[in-house]
Design a protein around this motif. Structure first.
Motif, PDB file in Angstrom:
ATOM      1  N   HIS A 230       0.835  -1.210   0.000  1.00  0.00           N
ATOM      2  CA  HIS A 230       0.000   0.000   0.000  1.00  0.00           C
ATOM      3  C   HIS A 230       0.875   1.269   0.000  1.00  0.00           C
ATOM      4  O   HIS A 230       1.690   1.470   0.899  1.00  0.00           O
ATOM      5  N   GLY A 231       0.706   2.101  -1.019  1.00  0.00           N
ATOM      6  CA  GLY A 231       1.413   3.382  -1.095  1.00  0.00           C
ATOM      7  C   GLY A 231       2.712   3.353  -1.883  1.00  0.00           C
ATOM      8  O   GLY A 231       3.242   4.410  -2.233  1.00  0.00           O
ATOM      9  N   LEU A 232       3.247   2.158  -2.174  1.00  0.00           N
ATOM     10  CA  LEU A 232       4.564   2.098  -2.830  1.00  0.00           C
ATOM     11  C   LEU A 232       4.494   2.624  -4.263  1.00  0.00           C
ATOM     12  O   LEU A 232       5.221   3.555  -4.639  1.00  0.00           O
ATOM     13  N   VAL A 233       3.628   2.034  -5.078  1.00  0.00           N
ATOM     14  CA  VAL A 233       3.530   2.478  -6.480  1.00  0.00           C
ATOM     15  C   VAL A 233       3.050   3.923  -6.538  1.00  0.00           C
ATOM     16  O   VAL A 233       3.564   4.738  -7.313  1.00  0.00           O
ATOM     17  N   ASP A 234       2.070   4.260  -5.687  1.00  0.00           N
ATOM     18  CA  ASP A 234       1.543   5.640  -5.682  1.00  0.00           C
ATOM     19  C   ASP A 234       2.649   6.660  -5.413  1.00  0.00           C
ATOM     20  O   ASP A 234       2.699   7.729  -6.035  1.00  0.00           O
ATOM     21  N   SER A 235       3.544   6.335  -4.466  1.00  0.00           N
ATOM     22  CA  SER A 235       4.597   7.297  -4.125  1.00  0.00           C
ATOM     23  C   SER A 235       5.605   7.433  -5.280  1.00  0.00           C
ATOM     24  O   SER A 235       6.092   8.532  -5.545  1.00  0.00           O
ATOM     25  N   MET A 236       5.896   6.335  -5.989  1.00  0.00           N
ATOM     26  CA  MET A 236       6.790   6.423  -7.156  1.00  0.00           C
ATOM     27  C   MET A 236       6.173   7.308  -8.248  1.00  0.00           C
ATOM     28  O   MET A 236       6.827   8.179  -8.814  1.00  0.00           O
ATOM     29  N   ILE A 237       4.892   7.072  -8.519  1.00  0.00           N
ATOM     30  CA  ILE A 237       4.189   7.861  -9.548  1.00  0.00           C
ATOM     31  C   ILE A 237       4.147   9.332  -9.153  1.00  0.00           C
ATOM     32  O   ILE A 237       4.438  10.230  -9.957  1.00  0.00           O
ATOM     33  N   HIS A 238       3.780   9.587  -7.891  1.00  0.00           N
ATOM     34  CA  HIS A 238       3.639  10.971  -7.438  1.00  0.00           C
ATOM     35  C   HIS A 238       4.976  11.703  -7.521  1.00  0.00           C
ATOM     36  O   HIS A 238       5.038  12.868  -7.952  1.00  0.00           O
ATOM     37  N   TYR A 239       6.049  11.029  -7.130  1.00  0.00           N
ATOM     38  CA  TYR A 239       7.363  11.667  -7.155  1.00  0.00           C
ATOM     39  C   TYR A 239       7.781  12.001  -8.587  1.00  0.00           C
ATOM     40  O   TYR A 239       8.270  13.110  -8.861  1.00  0.00           O
ATOM     41  N   VAL A 240       7.576  11.063  -9.508  1.00  0.00           N
ATOM     42  CA  VAL A 240       7.955  11.302 -10.915  1.00  0.00           C
ATOM     43  C   VAL A 240       7.115  12.436 -11.489  1.00  0.00           C
ATOM     44  O   VAL A 240       7.640  13.366 -12.122  1.00  0.00           O
ATOM     45  N   ASN A 241       5.810  12.378 -11.250  1.00  0.00           N
ATOM     46  CA  ASN A 241       4.908  13.407 -11.774  1.00  0.00           C
ATOM     47  C   ASN A 241       5.266  14.786 -11.243  1.00  0.00           C
ATOM     48  O   ASN A 241       5.350  15.764 -11.994  1.00  0.00           O
ATOM     49  N   SER A 242       5.473  14.877  -9.928  1.00  0.00           N
ATOM     50  CA  SER A 242       5.793  16.170  -9.309  1.00  0.00           C
ATOM     51  C   SER A 242       7.134  16.700  -9.818  1.00  0.00           C
ATOM     52  O   SER A 242       7.295  17.907 -10.031  1.00  0.00           O
ATOM     53  N   LYS A 252      18.194  11.982  -9.882  1.00  0.00           N
ATOM     54  CA  LYS A 252      18.601  10.579  -9.761  1.00  0.00           C
ATOM     55  C   LYS A 252      17.524   9.718  -9.097  1.00  0.00           C
ATOM     56  O   LYS A 252      17.413   8.532  -9.381  1.00  0.00           O
ATOM     57  N   SER A 253      16.741  10.309  -8.207  1.00  0.00           N
ATOM     58  CA  SER A 253      15.648   9.535  -7.609  1.00  0.00           C
ATOM     59  C   SER A 253      14.530   9.286  -8.618  1.00  0.00           C
ATOM     60  O   SER A 253      13.833   8.268  -8.530  1.00  0.00           O
ATOM     61  N   VAL A 254      14.354  10.210  -9.576  1.00  0.00           N
ATOM     62  CA  VAL A 254      13.407   9.964 -10.672  1.00  0.00           C
ATOM     63  C   VAL A 254      13.877   8.747 -11.468  1.00  0.00           C
ATOM     64  O   VAL A 254      13.097   7.854 -11.804  1.00  0.00           O
ATOM     65  N   GLU A 255      15.180   8.700 -11.757  1.00  0.00           N
ATOM     66  CA  GLU A 255      15.729   7.540 -12.474  1.00  0.00           C
ATOM     67  C   GLU A 255      15.400   6.245 -11.732  1.00  0.00           C
ATOM     68  O   GLU A 255      14.912   5.272 -12.337  1.00  0.00           O
ATOM     69  N   ASN A 256      15.657   6.227 -10.417  1.00  0.00           N
ATOM     70  CA  ASN A 256      15.360   5.024  -9.636  1.00  0.00           C
ATOM     71  C   ASN A 256      13.878   4.670  -9.684  1.00  0.00           C
ATOM     72  O   ASN A 256      13.502   3.508  -9.869  1.00  0.00           O
ATOM     73  N   ALA A 257      13.025   5.687  -9.514  1.00  0.00           N
ATOM     74  CA  ALA A 257      11.578   5.441  -9.475  1.00  0.00           C
ATOM     75  C   ALA A 257      11.079   4.879 -10.807  1.00  0.00           C
ATOM     76  O   ALA A 257      10.263   3.949 -10.834  1.00  0.00           O
ATOM     77  N   VAL A 258      11.573   5.416 -11.920  1.00  0.00           N
ATOM     78  CA  VAL A 258      11.127   4.936 -13.241  1.00  0.00           C
ATOM     79  C   VAL A 258      11.636   3.512 -13.483  1.00  0.00           C
ATOM     80  O   VAL A 258      10.939   2.680 -14.061  1.00  0.00           O
TER      81      VAL A 258
END
Length: 526
Positions: A230-242, A252-258
Motif C-alpha cells: 500500500h502506497g509504494l507504487v503511488d509514491s513512485m508515480i507521485h514523485y515522478v509526476n511532481s 537521480k531519484s526519478v531515475e530510480n523510481a522509473v
C-alpha cells in the motif's frame, strides 16, 4: 499476402543487471561527526587502538568508548577487505546490531556507519547482519527522527539489496515500514502534495529508491509484494509526476523510481490479479484466443459491425479504468503512458531514465492481450509518441536501442494505420541496420526487433515495402540474410528471409527489384 510469422514480443528484461540497470551498492563512507568533520585523528587519533580492542569497546558501559570502537571499525573497514573479515571473526556484527537502538544518538550513528562499511562489497558480512536479526533492528532505528541515522539505515538497506539471495527476505521484512516512514512522506504523497526535501531527506529518499530498484529486479514473488504494498507504487508515480512539473526530470531519484516502475511492469498481464485482467480483457477472447460473446452467430468477427462493437467496448473499459487509479492500477492505467512520454521528451541527459521509460512502455504494450493493444493505440494516436521515440533512436546506445526497438515492435503490431506508421519509421530503422562487413552493427536482438517492425508493417502496408526499397533497405536485408556465421546472426538471417519473402508478394515492386539486380529466387530462398 504470404504473411511471415509474427514473432512473439519480448518484454523488457527483468533483471536489469543485464542492461546496466541493477544498481551497484553505494560506496562505503568515511565517518564524520555531526559537523561534517572527518573523525580520523581526534583526541590523539587511533594510534593506540586495534581491531580486537575496538570490538571490545562496543560492549563497554561507557558510550564514549562505544563511539570510539564503532568509529575505529568504520574507519578501518572503509576500504580494507581483510579488516572486514577480521571484524566478523571477532563477533563485531552482533555487537554493532545491539547498538543500533542504543539510547545514545552518537552511538547509534557510529554503529550504523560502521555497519555500512563492514557490509560494503562483502557478501558474508551482509548475511551475518541479516542472521543477527539486523533487518528488524534497522527498521526500528528508521523510526528515529534523526536524518543522519536514517541516511545510514537506508544506505545499509541499499547495500544489502545488491545481494540476490537476500532480496525476497528484504522485501518481506521492510517494504511496508519503508513505504510508510520514507516513501510516502518524502515523495510528497502524504502531506501537501508537493515534494519538500532538505538535502539529507533527498539522500534518504535516493537510498530508498535505489533499494527498491534492486529489489524490483528479483523474483515474481517480490514484484508481486511490491505491487501490492500500500502506497509504494503511488509514491513512485507521485514523485515522478511532481518532478516533471517542476522541471527535475534529470533527478537521480526519478531515475530510480522509473526503473522500479519498469520492473514492476515486467510480465504485468501474466502476474496481475485475475479480476483486474478480466476487467481489462472484457469478454473479447476466450482461452483459445478467438473472439466470443454476443457477436458470435450474428455476424463475423471481421465485419465492420463487429469492429465497431469492439471499439465501443474499448472506449467503455478505457473510461472505467482511467478513473482514480490506486496502487498497482497505475501500472496499466492510461495516464501512465503520458508520464512515460513526458519523460522521453523532457529528460535530455539521463539516458537511464529514458531507457527505463521506453522499457516500461515496451512491457505494457507487449503480447496479445487486448489492453496491450489499447495502450499501444493510445500511445500512437493520442500521445503521438513515435516522434519522441524516433528522436531517441537516432542517438541511442545499445541498451537504449533494445528497449526502444522493442517498443516500436509492439506499436507496429497494434497500430491501426500501418501506412502512416511506415512513412515515419522505415527510414530511421533501416539506417540502423548493417549493410556490409565493416559497418557498425547494433546487437543481434536489436536487428531482429527492427526487422520484426518492418515485417509487421510490410504485411499490411505497400508503402512500407516501397520505402524499404527507396531507402536502400534491400541491400542491407540481403546482407543480413546471407550472414549466418553465429547463432545470433542465424536468428537475424531467418528474420530477414521472412521479411524478404513477404516483400516479393508485392508484384508492382518486381520491376524495382529487378532494376536493383535481385531475382525471385533471392527473395524466396531460405
Amino acid at each position: 499476402l504470404g504473411l511471415g510469422e509474427h514473432s512473439s514480443r519480448a518484454p523488457s528484461v527483468r533483471s536489469l543487471a543485464e542492461s546496466g540497470h541493477h544498481l551497484p551498492e553505494p560506496r562505503a563512507m568515511e565517518m564524520y561527526n555531526g559537523h561534517g568533520t572527518l573523525l580520523g585523528h581526534h583526541a590523539g587519533g587511533f594510534d593506540d587502538i586495534d581491531l580486537p580492542s575496538a570490538v571490545k569497546y562496543l560492549i563497554a558501559s561507557d558510550p564514549n568508548l562505544q563511539v570510539l570502537g564503532a568509529a575505529y571499525l568504520q574507519h578501518k573497514c572503509y576500504s580494507d577487505s581483510s579488516a572486514k573479515k577480521q571484524a566478523r571473526s571477532l563477533q563485531a556484527m552482533p555487537k554493532l546490531v545491539k547498538l543500533f537502538n542504543s539510547p545514545n544518538q552518537e552511538v547509534q550513528r557510529h554503529a550504523t556507519g560502521a555497519m555500512r562499511n563492514l557490509i560494503y562489497d562483502n557478501a558474508e558480512n551482509k548475511l551475518a547482519l541479516v542472521e543477527e536479526n539486523g533487518i528488524y533492528e534497522l527498521m526500528r532505528t528508521l523510526r528515529e527522527p534523526d536524518d543522519e541515522l536514517r541516511k545510514n539505515v537506508t544506505g545499509i538497506l541499499w547495500n544489502l539489496s545488491s545481494s540476490d539471495n537476500l532480496k525476497d527476505r528484504l522485501a518481506r521484512d521492510t517494504l511496508e515500514q519503508l513505504t510508510d516512514l520514507v516513501l510516502v512522506p518524502l515523495s510528497g504523497l502524504g502531506g501537501s502534495g508537493v515534494i519538500q526535501q532538505n538535502p539529507s531527506e533527498a539522500e534518504i529518499f535516493y537510498n530508498s529508491t535505489g533499494f527498491l530498484r534492486n529489489l524490483s529486479s528479483a523474483s515474481q514473488q517480490t514484484r508481486q509484494k511490491m505491487r501490492e504494498c500500500h502506497g509504494l507504487v503511488d509514491s513512485m508515480i507521485h514523485y515522478v509526476n511532481s518532478s516533471l512539473e517542476v522541471g527535475k526530470s534529470e533527478d537521480k531519484s526519478v531515475e530510480n523510481a522509473v526503473c522500479v516502475l519498469r520492473n514492476l511492469s515486467y510480465r504485468l498481464y501474466d502476474e496481475m490479479p485475475p479480476s483486474s485482467l478480466q476487467r481489462l480483457e472484457g469478454h473479447r477472447r476466450n482461452a483459445g484466443g478467438t473472439m466470443t460473446g454476443e457477436l458470435v452467430g450474428c455476424f463475423s468477427p471481421q465485419s465492420k459491425k463487429a469492429r465497431e462493437h469492439y471499439l465501443n467496448a474499448d472506449i467503455v473499459t478505457f473510461t472505467e479504468v482511467s478513473k482514480d487509479p490506486k496502487g498497482m492500477e497505475w501500472l496499466w492505467n492510461p495516464q501512465i503512458v503520458g508520464i512515460y512520454n513526458r519523460l522521453l521528451q523532457r529528460c535530455e541527459l539521463n539516458k537511464h531514465t529514458t531507457e527505463a521509460a521506453s522499457g516500461a512502455l515496451q512491457n505494457i504494450t507487449a503480447g496479445d492481450r487486448r489492453w496491450a493493444g489499447v495502450l499501444s493505440r493510445l500511445a500512437l494516436e493520442q500521445e503521438r509518441i513515435l516522434n519522441p521515440v524516433l528522436d531517441r533512436v537516432r542517438t541511442a546506445d545499445h541498451h537504449q536501442l533494445r528497449s526502444l526497438t522493442g517498443l516500436i515492435r509492439n506499436l507496429s503490431r497494434h497500430a491501426r494505420n500501418k501506412d502512416e506508421m511506415s512513412t515515419k519509421v522505415v527510414s530511421h530503422l533501416i539506417e540502423k541496420l548493417p549493410g556490409s562487413v565493416g559497418d557498425k552493427a547494433p546487437p543481434a536482438d536489436v536487428i531482429v526487433n527492427i526487422i520484426a517492425v518492418l515485417n509487421n508493417l510490410v504485411v499490411e502496408s505497400p508503402m512500407a515495402a516501397r520505402d524499404i526499397v527507396y531507402f536502400d533497405g534491400l541491400r542491407k536485408l540481403f546482407f543480413i540474410k546471407k550472414r549466418r556465421d553465429s547463432s545470433d546472426n542465424e536468428k537475424s538471417s531467418r528474420a530477414a528471409a521472412s521479411l524478404l519473402g513477404n516483400m516479393w508478394q508485392y508484384t508492382k515492386l518486381h520491376r524495382d527489384f529487378k532494376m536493383k539486380g535481385y531475382r525471385k529466387e533471392d527473395f524466396l530462398s531460405l
